[in-house]
Design a protein around this motif. Structure first.
Motif, mmCIF file in Angstrom:
data_model
loop_
_atom_site.group_PDB
_atom_site.id
_atom_site.type_symbol
_atom_site.label_atom_id
_atom_site.label_comp_id
_atom_site.label_asym_id
_atom_site.label_seq_id
_atom_site.Cartn_x
_atom_site.Cartn_y
_atom_site.Cartn_z
ATOM 1 N N GLU A 19 0.840 -1.211 0.000
ATOM 2 C CA GLU A 19 0.000 0.000 0.000
ATOM 3 C C GLU A 19 0.873 1.259 0.000
ATOM 4 N N LYS A 22 2.338 1.744 -3.361
ATOM 5 C CA LYS A 22 1.374 2.296 -4.321
ATOM 6 C C LYS A 22 1.226 3.795 -4.134
ATOM 7 N N LYS A 23 1.164 4.229 -2.853
ATOM 8 C CA LYS A 23 1.008 5.658 -2.568
ATOM 9 C C LYS A 23 2.224 6.438 -3.054
ATOM 10 N N LYS A 25 4.296 5.595 -5.436
ATOM 11 C CA LYS A 25 4.293 5.613 -6.900
ATOM 12 C C LYS A 25 3.308 6.666 -7.414
ATOM 13 N N ASP B 42 1.213 5.825 -16.632
ATOM 14 C CA ASP B 42 2.019 4.945 -15.780
ATOM 15 C C ASP B 42 3.473 4.948 -16.288
#
Lengths: 43, 260
Positions: A19, A22-23, A25, B42
Protein backbone atom coordinates in the motif's frame (compact mmCIF):
# COMPACT_ATOMS: atom_id res chain seq x y z
CA UNK A 1 24.05 4.83 5.34
CA UNK A 2 25.40 6.81 2.45
CA UNK A 3 28.51 5.64 0.64
CA UNK A 4 28.72 2.30 2.36
CA UNK A 5 28.69 3.59 5.91
CA UNK A 6 26.19 1.66 7.97
CA UNK A 7 24.60 3.23 11.06
CA UNK A 8 26.34 2.20 14.26
CA UNK A 9 23.06 1.63 16.14
CA UNK A 10 19.60 0.40 15.27
CA UNK A 11 18.50 -1.68 12.35
CA UNK A 12 16.94 -1.22 8.96
CA UNK A 13 13.40 0.08 8.86
CA UNK A 14 10.64 -2.42 8.36
CA UNK A 15 9.94 -3.34 4.76
CA UNK A 16 7.39 -1.10 3.11
CA UNK A 17 3.93 -2.50 2.53
CA UNK A 18 2.47 -2.76 -0.97
CA UNK A 19 0.00 0.00 0.00
CA UNK A 20 2.83 2.38 0.91
CA UNK A 21 4.55 1.54 -2.34
CA UNK A 22 1.37 2.30 -4.32
CA UNK A 23 1.01 5.66 -2.57
CA UNK A 24 4.64 6.55 -3.24
CA UNK A 25 4.29 5.61 -6.90
CA UNK A 26 1.09 7.66 -7.24
CA UNK A 27 2.82 10.65 -5.60
CA UNK A 28 5.71 10.47 -8.08
CA UNK A 29 3.41 10.14 -11.10
CA UNK A 30 1.13 12.97 -9.93
CA UNK A 31 4.14 15.23 -9.43
CA UNK A 32 5.30 14.69 -13.01
CA UNK A 33 1.79 15.03 -14.48
CA UNK A 34 1.53 18.46 -12.81
CA UNK A 35 5.06 19.35 -13.95
CA UNK A 36 4.26 18.46 -17.56
CA UNK A 37 1.08 20.54 -17.44
CA UNK A 38 3.05 23.51 -16.08
CA UNK A 39 5.70 23.10 -18.75
CA UNK A 40 3.01 23.11 -21.45
CA UNK A 41 1.57 26.37 -20.05
CA UNK A 42 5.01 28.04 -20.08
CA UNK A 43 5.59 27.00 -23.68
CA UNK B 1 26.27 -21.30 -13.13
CA UNK B 2 23.51 -23.72 -13.87
CA UNK B 3 22.71 -23.50 -17.56
CA UNK B 4 19.18 -24.78 -17.13
CA UNK B 5 18.52 -22.08 -14.60
CA UNK B 6 19.64 -19.33 -16.95
CA UNK B 7 17.78 -20.98 -19.80
CA UNK B 8 14.55 -21.00 -17.82
CA UNK B 9 14.87 -17.30 -17.19
CA UNK B 10 15.68 -16.48 -20.73
CA UNK B 11 13.26 -18.71 -22.57
CA UNK B 12 10.45 -17.10 -20.58
CA UNK B 13 11.60 -13.83 -22.21
CA UNK B 14 10.52 -12.00 -19.11
CA UNK B 15 12.80 -11.55 -16.14
CA UNK B 16 11.52 -10.92 -12.64
CA UNK B 17 13.89 -8.79 -10.60
CA UNK B 18 13.34 -8.27 -6.89
CA UNK B 19 14.27 -4.75 -5.88
CA UNK B 20 13.92 -2.53 -2.84
CA UNK B 21 11.12 0.03 -2.81
CA UNK B 22 13.80 2.74 -2.92
CA UNK B 23 15.09 1.40 -6.25
CA UNK B 24 11.54 1.15 -7.58
CA UNK B 25 10.83 4.76 -6.57
CA UNK B 26 13.93 6.00 -8.36
CA UNK B 27 13.04 3.98 -11.48
CA UNK B 28 9.50 5.34 -11.36
CA UNK B 29 10.86 8.86 -10.98
CA UNK B 30 13.31 8.47 -13.86
CA UNK B 31 10.76 6.87 -16.19
CA UNK B 32 8.50 9.87 -15.60
CA UNK B 33 11.30 12.46 -15.76
CA UNK B 34 12.92 11.03 -18.90
CA UNK B 35 9.74 10.41 -20.89
CA UNK B 36 9.25 6.64 -20.53
CA UNK B 37 5.53 6.95 -19.98
CA UNK B 38 2.66 4.69 -21.00
CA UNK B 39 -0.53 6.05 -22.53
CA UNK B 40 -2.24 5.90 -19.10
CA UNK B 41 0.55 8.02 -17.50
CA UNK B 42 2.02 4.95 -15.78
CA UNK B 43 5.83 4.55 -15.81
CA UNK B 44 7.37 2.35 -18.48
CA UNK B 45 10.14 0.87 -16.34
CA UNK B 46 10.76 -1.95 -18.82
CA UNK B 47 11.48 0.63 -21.54
CA UNK B 48 13.77 2.61 -19.25
CA UNK B 49 15.79 -0.42 -18.14
CA UNK B 50 16.10 -1.74 -21.69
CA UNK B 51 17.46 1.65 -22.80
CA UNK B 52 19.79 1.82 -19.84
CA UNK B 53 21.17 -1.70 -19.60
CA UNK B 54 23.70 -1.59 -22.49
CA UNK B 55 25.30 1.53 -20.99
CA UNK B 56 25.37 0.13 -17.46
CA UNK B 57 27.10 -3.00 -18.75
CA UNK B 58 29.58 -0.92 -20.74
CA UNK B 59 30.37 1.26 -17.71
CA UNK B 60 30.86 -1.78 -15.51
CA UNK B 61 33.26 -3.35 -18.03
CA UNK B 62 35.22 -0.10 -18.37
CA UNK B 63 35.52 0.30 -14.61
CA UNK B 64 36.63 -3.30 -14.24
CA UNK B 65 39.22 -2.85 -17.01
CA UNK B 66 40.63 0.17 -15.17
CA UNK B 67 40.85 -1.82 -11.96
CA UNK B 68 42.61 -4.68 -13.77
CA UNK B 69 45.11 -2.29 -15.28
CA UNK B 70 45.87 -0.94 -11.83
CA UNK B 71 46.13 -4.47 -10.39
CA UNK B 72 48.54 -5.58 -13.11
CA UNK B 73 50.98 -2.86 -12.17
CA UNK B 74 51.35 -4.36 -8.73
CA UNK B 75 52.00 -7.91 -9.82
CA UNK B 76 53.33 -9.17 -13.10
CA UNK B 77 53.85 -12.65 -11.61
CA UNK B 78 50.27 -13.81 -11.24
CA UNK B 79 48.18 -11.03 -12.68
CA UNK B 80 45.33 -13.36 -13.72
CA UNK B 81 44.63 -14.46 -10.16
CA UNK B 82 45.03 -10.92 -8.95
CA UNK B 83 42.47 -9.75 -11.51
CA UNK B 84 39.98 -12.39 -10.35
CA UNK B 85 40.51 -11.23 -6.79
CA UNK B 86 40.16 -7.58 -7.85
CA UNK B 87 36.88 -8.45 -9.56
CA UNK B 88 35.44 -9.81 -6.32
CA UNK B 89 36.59 -6.70 -4.45
CA UNK B 90 35.17 -4.48 -7.20
CA UNK B 91 31.73 -6.09 -6.91
CA UNK B 92 31.72 -6.01 -3.15
CA UNK B 93 32.59 -2.30 -3.07
CA UNK B 94 30.54 -0.91 -5.95
CA UNK B 95 27.68 -3.35 -6.35
CA UNK B 96 26.87 -4.30 -2.76
CA UNK B 97 23.28 -4.39 -1.55
CA UNK B 98 23.83 -2.88 1.93
CA UNK B 99 21.09 -0.28 2.44
CA UNK B 100 19.10 -1.70 -0.47
CA UNK B 101 18.78 -5.21 0.90
CA UNK B 102 15.07 -5.02 1.74
CA UNK B 103 13.67 -6.51 -1.44
CA UNK B 104 10.05 -5.63 -0.83
CA UNK B 105 8.94 -5.40 -4.43
CA UNK B 106 9.85 -6.43 -7.96
CA UNK B 107 9.94 -5.32 -11.59
CA UNK B 108 9.54 -7.28 -14.82
CA UNK B 109 12.01 -6.79 -17.64
CA UNK B 110 11.40 -8.06 -21.14
CA UNK B 111 14.48 -7.98 -23.44
CA UNK B 112 13.82 -6.16 -26.70
CA UNK B 113 15.29 -6.82 -30.12
CA UNK B 114 17.91 -4.14 -29.44
CA UNK B 115 18.95 -5.43 -26.02
CA UNK B 116 18.84 -9.17 -26.72
CA UNK B 117 22.56 -9.16 -27.55
CA UNK B 118 23.31 -7.41 -24.26
CA UNK B 119 21.36 -10.00 -22.26
CA UNK B 120 23.20 -12.74 -24.20
CA UNK B 121 26.54 -11.16 -23.34
CA UNK B 122 25.64 -10.89 -19.66
CA UNK B 123 24.62 -14.56 -19.57
CA UNK B 124 27.65 -15.84 -21.48
CA UNK B 125 30.45 -13.60 -20.21
CA UNK B 126 29.40 -11.83 -17.05
CA UNK B 127 27.39 -14.35 -15.03
CA UNK B 128 30.19 -16.97 -14.89
CA UNK B 129 32.53 -14.28 -13.48
CA UNK B 130 30.02 -12.87 -11.01
CA UNK B 131 28.65 -16.32 -10.06
CA UNK B 132 25.14 -14.96 -9.56
CA UNK B 133 21.79 -15.34 -11.30
CA UNK B 134 20.73 -13.01 -14.08
CA UNK B 135 18.17 -11.21 -11.93
CA UNK B 136 20.73 -10.61 -9.15
CA UNK B 137 23.25 -9.31 -11.68
CA UNK B 138 20.76 -6.81 -13.11
CA UNK B 139 19.67 -5.79 -9.60
CA UNK B 140 23.30 -5.01 -8.75
CA UNK B 141 23.60 -2.82 -11.86
CA UNK B 142 20.40 -1.01 -10.87
CA UNK B 143 21.60 -0.60 -7.26
CA UNK B 144 24.68 1.14 -8.58
CA UNK B 145 22.59 3.28 -10.93
CA UNK B 146 20.17 4.58 -8.28
CA UNK B 147 22.99 5.95 -6.15
CA UNK B 148 23.95 8.44 -8.84
CA UNK B 149 22.54 12.00 -9.01
CA UNK B 150 19.70 12.60 -11.48
CA UNK B 151 21.79 14.46 -14.08
CA UNK B 152 24.23 11.56 -14.20
CA UNK B 153 21.40 9.03 -14.46
CA UNK B 154 19.90 11.01 -17.33
CA UNK B 155 23.27 11.06 -19.09
CA UNK B 156 23.53 7.29 -18.69
CA UNK B 157 20.02 6.62 -20.00
CA UNK B 158 20.63 8.82 -23.04
CA UNK B 159 24.26 7.83 -23.47
CA UNK B 160 23.97 7.08 -27.21
CA UNK B 161 22.32 10.46 -27.92
CA UNK B 162 24.86 12.25 -25.72
CA UNK B 163 27.78 10.48 -27.40
CA UNK B 164 26.42 11.33 -30.85
CA UNK B 165 26.10 15.01 -29.90
CA UNK B 166 29.67 15.09 -28.53
CA UNK B 167 30.96 13.38 -31.69
CA UNK B 168 29.15 15.94 -33.85
CA UNK B 169 30.60 18.75 -31.74
CA UNK B 170 34.13 17.38 -32.03
CA UNK B 171 34.01 16.75 -35.77
CA UNK B 172 31.83 19.68 -36.87
CA UNK B 173 29.36 17.37 -38.62
CA UNK B 174 25.66 18.17 -38.58
CA UNK B 175 23.58 16.03 -36.25
CA UNK B 176 19.99 15.00 -36.91
CA UNK B 177 17.58 14.01 -34.14
CA UNK B 178 13.92 13.99 -33.25
CA UNK B 179 12.90 16.57 -30.66
CA UNK B 180 9.31 16.92 -29.45
CA UNK B 181 8.22 15.05 -32.54
CA UNK B 182 10.11 17.25 -35.01
CA UNK B 183 13.26 16.34 -36.93
CA UNK B 184 16.06 18.79 -36.10
CA UNK B 185 19.18 19.49 -38.12
CA UNK B 186 21.69 20.95 -35.69
CA UNK B 187 25.23 22.27 -35.41
CA UNK B 188 26.41 20.88 -32.05
CA UNK B 189 28.13 23.59 -30.03
CA UNK B 190 28.43 22.44 -26.42
CA UNK B 191 26.58 20.84 -23.54
CA UNK B 192 25.74 21.87 -20.00
CA UNK B 193 25.84 19.16 -17.36
CA UNK B 194 23.31 18.97 -14.50
CA UNK B 195 22.19 22.55 -14.66
CA UNK B 196 19.91 24.17 -12.08
CA UNK B 197 17.52 22.82 -9.51
CA UNK B 198 16.15 20.09 -11.76
CA UNK B 199 19.68 18.94 -12.67
CA UNK B 200 18.88 18.92 -16.37
CA UNK B 201 21.45 18.27 -19.06
CA UNK B 202 21.24 20.64 -22.00
CA UNK B 203 22.68 20.34 -25.46
CA UNK B 204 23.42 23.76 -26.92
CA UNK B 205 23.26 24.06 -30.66
CA UNK B 206 22.25 25.95 -33.74
CA UNK B 207 19.06 24.82 -35.46
CA UNK B 208 20.21 25.20 -39.06
CA UNK B 209 16.83 25.09 -40.81
CA UNK B 210 15.05 27.51 -38.48
CA UNK B 211 18.14 29.68 -37.89
CA UNK B 212 17.78 29.44 -34.15
CA UNK B 213 20.16 29.14 -31.25
CA UNK B 214 18.62 26.97 -28.60
CA UNK B 215 19.16 24.51 -25.76
CA UNK B 216 17.83 20.98 -26.15
CA UNK B 217 16.89 19.02 -23.06
CA UNK B 218 18.87 15.76 -23.35
CA UNK B 219 15.99 13.54 -22.21
CA UNK B 220 13.78 14.73 -25.07
CA UNK B 221 16.30 13.97 -27.80
CA UNK B 222 15.52 10.81 -29.77
CA UNK B 223 17.17 8.90 -32.65
CA UNK B 224 20.31 11.04 -32.82
CA UNK B 225 22.46 10.44 -35.92
CA UNK B 226 25.62 12.23 -36.95
CA UNK B 227 25.61 13.00 -40.68
CA UNK B 228 28.62 13.26 -42.97
CA UNK B 229 27.83 16.87 -43.82
CA UNK B 230 30.22 19.40 -42.37
CA UNK B 231 28.97 22.72 -41.08
CA UNK B 232 31.37 25.65 -40.90
CA UNK B 233 30.00 28.26 -38.49
CA UNK B 234 30.96 31.90 -38.88
CA UNK B 235 32.85 33.64 -36.08
CA UNK B 236 29.74 35.71 -35.43
CA UNK B 237 27.66 32.59 -34.86
CA UNK B 238 30.25 31.15 -32.48
CA UNK B 239 30.24 34.42 -30.53
CA UNK B 240 26.44 34.35 -30.27
CA UNK B 241 26.49 30.70 -29.13
CA UNK B 242 29.11 31.53 -26.47
CA UNK B 243 26.96 34.45 -25.31
CA UNK B 244 23.89 32.18 -25.12
CA UNK B 245 25.83 29.67 -23.03
CA UNK B 246 27.06 32.36 -20.64
CA UNK B 247 23.57 33.81 -20.15
CA UNK B 248 22.30 30.44 -18.88
CA UNK B 249 18.70 31.15 -19.94
CA UNK B 250 18.09 27.79 -21.55
CA UNK B 251 14.32 28.12 -21.82
CA UNK B 252 14.63 30.84 -24.47
CA UNK B 253 15.59 30.58 -28.12
CA UNK B 254 17.40 33.17 -30.21
CA UNK B 255 16.23 33.65 -33.76
CA UNK B 256 19.00 34.84 -36.04
CA UNK B 257 17.73 37.07 -38.82
CA UNK B 258 21.00 38.04 -40.42
CA UNK B 259 22.93 35.75 -42.66
CA UNK B 260 25.24 34.02 -40.19
Amino acid sequence: MLFGKKPSKGKYVKAKTPETQKKQKAAIINYYIKKREQDKKIK
Amino acid sequence: MNNNFTGTYYSAEKIKIKVSSFVLNILNNDAQAFGFIKSNDDSNINGLVNKLLPTLLEVKKLERARLFEAAKEFSSVDSEKLCEFADIIFDSIYFYDAELENLETYIWIRPTQNTRAVFDEIIKSELPKAAVELSVYIRRLLNRYVRLPQYKREALVFDSEFEAFCEAGATGHIIHFRYNGEIQSVFAYNYVYGYGRDQENYLLGYDIENRMIRAYSLCEVRNAKVTRTLFRPSDKLIDRLAEFQENCDFQTTIKLEENF
